[in-house]
Design an enzyme around this catalytic site. Structure first.
Site, PDB file in Angstrom:
ATOM      1  N   HIS A  73      55.023  64.166 -18.009  1.00 12.47           N
ATOM      2  CA  HIS A  73      53.913  64.044 -17.370  1.00 12.47           C
ATOM      3  C   HIS A  73      53.602  65.094 -16.335  1.00 12.47           C
ATOM      4  O   HIS A  73      52.890  64.924 -15.586  1.00 12.47           O
ATOM      5  CB  HIS A  73      53.799  62.645 -16.514  1.00 12.47           C
ATOM      6  CG  HIS A  73      53.860  61.469 -17.617  1.00 12.47           C
ATOM      7  ND1 HIS A  73      54.724  60.397 -17.160  1.00 12.47           N
ATOM      8  CD2 HIS A  73      53.368  61.325 -18.679  1.00 12.47           C
ATOM      9  CE1 HIS A  73      54.480  59.629 -18.395  1.00 12.47           C
ATOM     10  NE2 HIS A  73      53.529  60.047 -19.065  1.00 12.47           N
TER      11      HIS A  73
ATOM     12  N   CYS B 150      40.345  77.608  -6.948  1.00  9.48           N
ATOM     13  CA  CYS B 150      41.047  78.367  -7.184  1.00  9.48           C
ATOM     14  C   CYS B 150      40.463  79.715  -6.693  1.00  9.48           C
ATOM     15  O   CYS B 150      39.164  80.073  -6.816  1.00  9.48           O
ATOM     16  CB  CYS B 150      40.878  78.482  -8.946  1.00  9.48           C
ATOM     17  SG  CYS B 150      41.768  79.782  -9.645  1.00  9.48           S
TER      18      CYS B 150
END
Ligand code: ZN
Length: 243
Positions: free
Chosen positions: A111, A144
């Site tokens: 995960h 970002c």
């Protein structure tokens, strides 16, 4: 014959002694709280800046990043140091196996990891602390720095697919191992849970260490109900003495 390959599938239960609650399991915090579940569901996250703002606040408050490995994580790393071939397949995103000293290359994080962020556009990754620092400096939804894309934690959210390369390697290890130990996993979340069945199908000795019954208990060679912090170190010591 060399030492048998030992695969250890770890779930939320291995980290509860480190103070990390079960978020993701069928009875985990997220599943019981639909509002919280939205914060970790890809579609809501990508579509709603307010969800992202609240997600970043949640990550900022998340104690998992300050958690320390416990006796069970250390026992796994100790077994690896004795020279027994060990691979860890984990459903956890807390990075505690690595912190306990288990080499990162021998760990498959099904995960993902909460210790990194990733850009949803260019896939650039970085330490979660760097993104949290931007949130603490006042950015609600840090984007970002390379491409302006939406950032998220490098975990697999609900609605996202598991990394097929990681999953493929987990299946290969499960088929190849002689001993498969499922520890602290309810074995109810697929496809991780199905690995226990794959291991049994391929002739591995299946050991389940979990406080509650699991759907695979009747296929196991051994079921251990003792607390993980006591049971796992004992079990792994026996294994290293046998090999
Ligand atoms: Zn980017």
């Amino acid at each position: 014959m060399g030492s048998p390959l030992v695969a250890i599938l770890s779930g939320a239960g291995i980290s509860t002694d480190s103070g990390i609650p079960d978020y993701r399991g069928p009875n985990g915090l997220w599943r019981r709280n639909p509002e919280a579940e939205k914060l970790v569901t890809y579609e809501y996250y990508m579509g709603d800046p307010e969800i992202r703002r609240r997600s970043w606040q949640m990550r900022r408050e998340n104690r998992a990043l300050q958690a320390e490995p416990n006796a069970a994580h250390r026992a796994v790393a100790d077994l690896e140091r004795t020279g027994v071939p060990v691979r860890v397949i984990t459903q956890n995103v807390d990075g505690l196996h690595q912190l306990a000293g288990m080499p990162a290359r021998k760990i498959l994080e099904l995960h993902g990891t909460a210790r990194s962020f990733v850009c949803t556009k260019c896939r650039k990754r970085g330490p979660m602390e760097d993104a949290i620092a931007r949130v603490e400096a006042g950015e609600d939804d840090p984007l970002c720095l390379e491409c302006g894309g939406i950032l998220k934690s490098a975990t697999v959210m609900f609605g996202e697919r598991l990394d097929p390369a990681v999953l493929g390697e987990a299946i290969a290890i499960t088929k190849a191992c002689q001993v498969f130990i499922a520890v602290g996993s309810s074995l109810q979340v697929q496809p991780a849970a199905g690995l226990a069945g794959v291991a049994a199908d391929h002739g591995a000795r299946l050991v389940i260490v979990n406080a509650e019954p699991t759907p695979y208990d009747d296929r196991a060679d051994e079921v251990v109900r003792e607390p993980i912090g006591i049971a796992l170190p004992k079990l792994l010591r026996t294994l290293s003495e046998e090999s």
